[in-house]
Design a protein around this motif. Structure first.
Motif, PDB file in Angstrom:
ATOM      1  N   HIS A  82       0.819  -1.206   0.000  1.00  0.00           N
ATOM      2  CA  HIS A  82       0.000   0.000   0.000  1.00  0.00           C
ATOM      3  C   HIS A  82       0.858   1.264   0.000  1.00  0.00           C
ATOM      4  O   HIS A  82       0.360   2.360  -0.211  1.00  0.00           O
ATOM      5  N   ARG A  83       2.149   1.079   0.227  1.00  0.00           N
ATOM      6  CA  ARG A  83       3.068   2.213   0.341  1.00  0.00           C
ATOM      7  C   ARG A  83       4.354   1.915  -0.421  1.00  0.00           C
ATOM      8  O   ARG A  83       4.785   0.768  -0.498  1.00  0.00           O
ATOM      9  N   GLY A  84       4.953   2.951  -1.003  1.00  0.00           N
ATOM     10  CA  GLY A  84       6.191   2.760  -1.739  1.00  0.00           C
ATOM     11  C   GLY A  84       7.240   3.780  -1.349  1.00  0.00           C
ATOM     12  O   GLY A  84       6.943   4.962  -1.161  1.00  0.00           O
ATOM     13  N   ILE A  85       8.483   3.303  -1.218  1.00  0.00           N
ATOM     14  CA  ILE A  85       9.633   4.162  -0.956  1.00  0.00           C
ATOM     15  C   ILE A  85      10.527   4.101  -2.184  1.00  0.00           C
ATOM     16  O   ILE A  85      10.947   3.013  -2.595  1.00  0.00           O
ATOM     17  N   VAL A  86      10.792   5.247  -2.791  1.00  0.00           N
ATOM     18  CA  VAL A  86      11.623   5.299  -3.996  1.00  0.00           C
ATOM     19  C   VAL A  86      13.023   5.772  -3.623  1.00  0.00           C
ATOM     20  O   VAL A  86      13.188   6.799  -2.964  1.00  0.00           O
ATOM     21  N   ILE A  87      14.026   5.000  -4.040  1.00  0.00           N
ATOM     22  CA  ILE A  87      15.421   5.336  -3.793  1.00  0.00           C
ATOM     23  C   ILE A  87      16.115   5.570  -5.125  1.00  0.00           C
ATOM     24  O   ILE A  87      15.941   4.798  -6.079  1.00  0.00           O
ATOM     25  N   ASN A  88      16.889   6.633  -5.207  1.00  0.00           N
ATOM     26  CA  ASN A  88      17.630   6.956  -6.423  1.00  0.00           C
ATOM     27  C   ASN A  88      19.058   7.333  -6.050  1.00  0.00           C
ATOM     28  O   ASN A  88      19.279   8.249  -5.258  1.00  0.00           O
ATOM     29  N   ARG A  89      20.011   6.571  -6.588  1.00  0.00           N
ATOM     30  CA  ARG A  89      21.430   6.809  -6.324  1.00  0.00           C
ATOM     31  C   ARG A  89      21.721   6.910  -4.827  1.00  0.00           C
ATOM     32  O   ARG A  89      22.462   7.780  -4.373  1.00  0.00           O
ATOM     33  N   GLY A  90      21.095   6.014  -4.087  1.00  0.00           N
ATOM     34  CA  GLY A  90      21.373   5.929  -2.658  1.00  0.00           C
ATOM     35  C   GLY A  90      20.598   6.878  -1.773  1.00  0.00           C
ATOM     36  O   GLY A  90      20.748   6.840  -0.550  1.00  0.00           O
ATOM     37  N   LYS A  91      19.748   7.711  -2.346  1.00  0.00           N
ATOM     38  CA  LYS A  91      18.976   8.667  -1.554  1.00  0.00           C
ATOM     39  C   LYS A  91      17.485   8.385  -1.663  1.00  0.00           C
ATOM     40  O   LYS A  91      16.991   8.036  -2.736  1.00  0.00           O
ATOM     41  N   LYS A  92      16.767   8.533  -0.551  1.00  0.00           N
ATOM     42  CA  LYS A  92      15.311   8.405  -0.576  1.00  0.00           C
ATOM     43  C   LYS A  92      14.731   9.665  -1.191  1.00  0.00           C
ATOM     44  O   LYS A  92      14.981  10.769  -0.709  1.00  0.00           O
ATOM     45  N   ILE A  93      13.951   9.499  -2.268  1.00  0.00           N
ATOM     46  CA  ILE A  93      13.401  10.671  -2.950  1.00  0.00           C
ATOM     47  C   ILE A  93      11.879  10.727  -2.900  1.00  0.00           C
ATOM     48  O   ILE A  93      11.278  11.736  -3.274  1.00  0.00           O
ATOM     49  N   PHE A  94      11.227   9.618  -2.451  1.00  0.00           N
ATOM     50  CA  PHE A  94       9.772   9.633  -2.330  1.00  0.00           C
ATOM     51  C   PHE A  94       9.360   8.571  -1.322  1.00  0.00           C
ATOM     52  O   PHE A  94       9.951   7.494  -1.249  1.00  0.00           O
ATOM     53  N   ASP A  95       8.312   8.880  -0.563  1.00  0.00           N
ATOM     54  CA  ASP A  95       7.761   7.922   0.393  1.00  0.00           C
ATOM     55  C   ASP A  95       6.276   8.233   0.525  1.00  0.00           C
ATOM     56  O   ASP A  95       5.896   9.274   1.072  1.00  0.00           O
ATOM     57  N   GLY A  96       5.423   7.338  -0.017  1.00  0.00           N
ATOM     58  CA  GLY A  96       3.992   7.598   0.050  1.00  0.00           C
ATOM     59  C   GLY A  96       3.172   6.493  -0.578  1.00  0.00           C
ATOM     60  O   GLY A  96       3.615   5.338  -0.651  1.00  0.00           O
ATOM     61  N   ASP A  97       1.980   6.822  -1.016  1.00  0.00           N
ATOM     62  CA  ASP A  97       1.046   5.878  -1.603  1.00  0.00           C
ATOM     63  C   ASP A  97       1.714   5.083  -2.726  1.00  0.00           C
ATOM     64  O   ASP A  97       2.479   5.628  -3.524  1.00  0.00           O
ATOM     65  N   ILE A  98       1.415   3.771  -2.811  1.00  0.00           N
ATOM     66  CA  ILE A  98       2.104   2.908  -3.763  1.00  0.00           C
ATOM     67  C   ILE A  98       1.851   3.323  -5.217  1.00  0.00           C
ATOM     68  O   ILE A  98       2.770   3.287  -6.047  1.00  0.00           O
ATOM     69  N   ASP A  99       0.620   3.731  -5.540  1.00  0.00           N
ATOM     70  CA  ASP A  99       0.336   4.166  -6.919  1.00  0.00           C
ATOM     71  C   ASP A  99       1.151   5.407  -7.268  1.00  0.00           C
ATOM     72  O   ASP A  99       1.697   5.513  -8.378  1.00  0.00           O
ATOM     73  N   GLU A 100       1.244   6.332  -6.329  1.00  0.00           N
ATOM     74  CA  GLU A 100       2.029   7.542  -6.566  1.00  0.00           C
ATOM     75  C   GLU A 100       3.516   7.229  -6.649  1.00  0.00           C
ATOM     76  O   GLU A 100       4.252   7.823  -7.448  1.00  0.00           O
ATOM     77  N   ALA A 101       3.972   6.262  -5.846  1.00  0.00           N
ATOM     78  CA  ALA A 101       5.387   5.862  -5.866  1.00  0.00           C
ATOM     79  C   ALA A 101       5.755   5.255  -7.215  1.00  0.00           C
ATOM     80  O   ALA A 101       6.807   5.573  -7.779  1.00  0.00           O
ATOM     81  N   VAL A 102       4.908   4.373  -7.727  1.00  0.00           N
ATOM     82  CA  VAL A 102       5.163   3.750  -9.026  1.00  0.00           C
ATOM     83  C   VAL A 102       5.156   4.806 -10.129  1.00  0.00           C
ATOM     84  O   VAL A 102       6.025   4.800 -11.012  1.00  0.00           O
ATOM     85  N   ALA A 103       4.194   5.718 -10.081  1.00  0.00           N
ATOM     86  CA  ALA A 103       4.132   6.784 -11.079  1.00  0.00           C
ATOM     87  C   ALA A 103       5.353   7.689 -10.989  1.00  0.00           C
ATOM     88  O   ALA A 103       5.902   8.110 -12.015  1.00  0.00           O
ATOM     89  N   TYR A 104       5.800   7.976  -9.769  1.00  0.00           N
ATOM     90  CA  TYR A 104       6.981   8.813  -9.562  1.00  0.00           C
ATOM     91  C   TYR A 104       8.208   8.161 -10.198  1.00  0.00           C
ATOM     92  O   TYR A 104       9.009   8.826 -10.854  1.00  0.00           O
TER      93      TYR A 104
END
Length: 249
Positions: free
Chosen positions: A224-246
């Protein structure tokens, strides 16, 4: 430092607190080149690669969270730190209760031992007593669909057989936290569907889940929730649909 937090009703299941992890990169391409450089008195050039850079997040008891990112972003490193396979260079990782990690296919399996022997070995690593394993052995084998190969040395297993047996052992442990890293991409479609259904069942029972997968369909189904990591940094943490879209934009 990875620490097991005592069980309390108000304590999050996972805490990643300002965690950093670096790996050493050597510029020589082989042991032979390194040895030649050493015999000639030359220094072996090396530098560091930052896999995670000051990452913080918490996962509450019973949450199902996906860790998303491109290859090399630090997803698998995050799970290995939480499982205790790696130690952070900075910050702290805390987990609550019994943790089972499906992070590498066949991890914890001894190639010279049979599938039967590895069930008991892997279950012991995950904290199960021999009596518990014996009571659940038939269910473990039945779910894995290994059947007649259970007494064969696992060095002869395919990667799919490794995964099925490792997954089956992990889900038959009385666990509090399950870490899953891409293992659901191994095996045929019917078995993947069975694994997904089992994970959903564990979620409904209140098991905390942290999932790494490149399949947006899988993470939307499980988390239900997604955390997006890019080059070792957390750049998004929120709703899974929004995380996938991000991630996909």
């Amino acid at each position: 430092m990875t620490t097991i937090v005592p069980t309390t009703s108000t304590t999050p299941a996972i805490i990643v607190d300002h965690v950093s992890k670096r790996f050493l990169k050597r510029n020589t391409h082989s042991m032979k080149e390194a040895f030649i450089s050493w015999t000639k008195g030359k220094k072996v050039k090396s530098d560091t690669f930052t896999a995670l850079d000051d990452v913080s997040f918490q996962v509450g008891e019973g949450e199902s969270v996906a860790v998303l990112g491109l290859n090399g972003s630090g997803k698998s490193t995050t799970l290995k730190l939480i499982s205790g396979v790696l130690e952070p260079d900075g910050g702290s990782v805390f987990t609550r209760g019994r943790v089972a990690g499906l992070i590498e296919v066949g991890a914890g399996f001894h190639p010279e031992l049979s599938g039967r022997e590895n069930v008991y070995l892997n279950a012991a690593i995950l904290g199960m007593q021999a009596k518990e394993t014996q009571e659940r052995f038939d269910d473990i084998v039945a779910f894995s669909e290994i059947g007649e190969f259970i007494d064969q040395e696992v060095k002869h297993y395919s990667s799919g057989m490794f995964m099925r047996l490792a997954f089956s052992v992990a889900i038959h442990v009385d666990l509090d936290v399950l870490l899953v890293d891409e293992v659901l991409s191994v095996g045929d479609a019917p078995f993947r569907a069975k694994c997904t259904a089992k994970i959903q069942e564990l979620t409904e029972r209140g098991v905390t889940m942290l999932v790494v997968s490149h399949s947006s369909e899988t993470v939307k189904q499980l988390c239900h929730r997604g955390i997006v990591i890019n080059r070792g940094k957390k750049i998004f943490d929120g709703d899974i649909d929004e995380a996938v879209a991000y991630l996909e934009n």
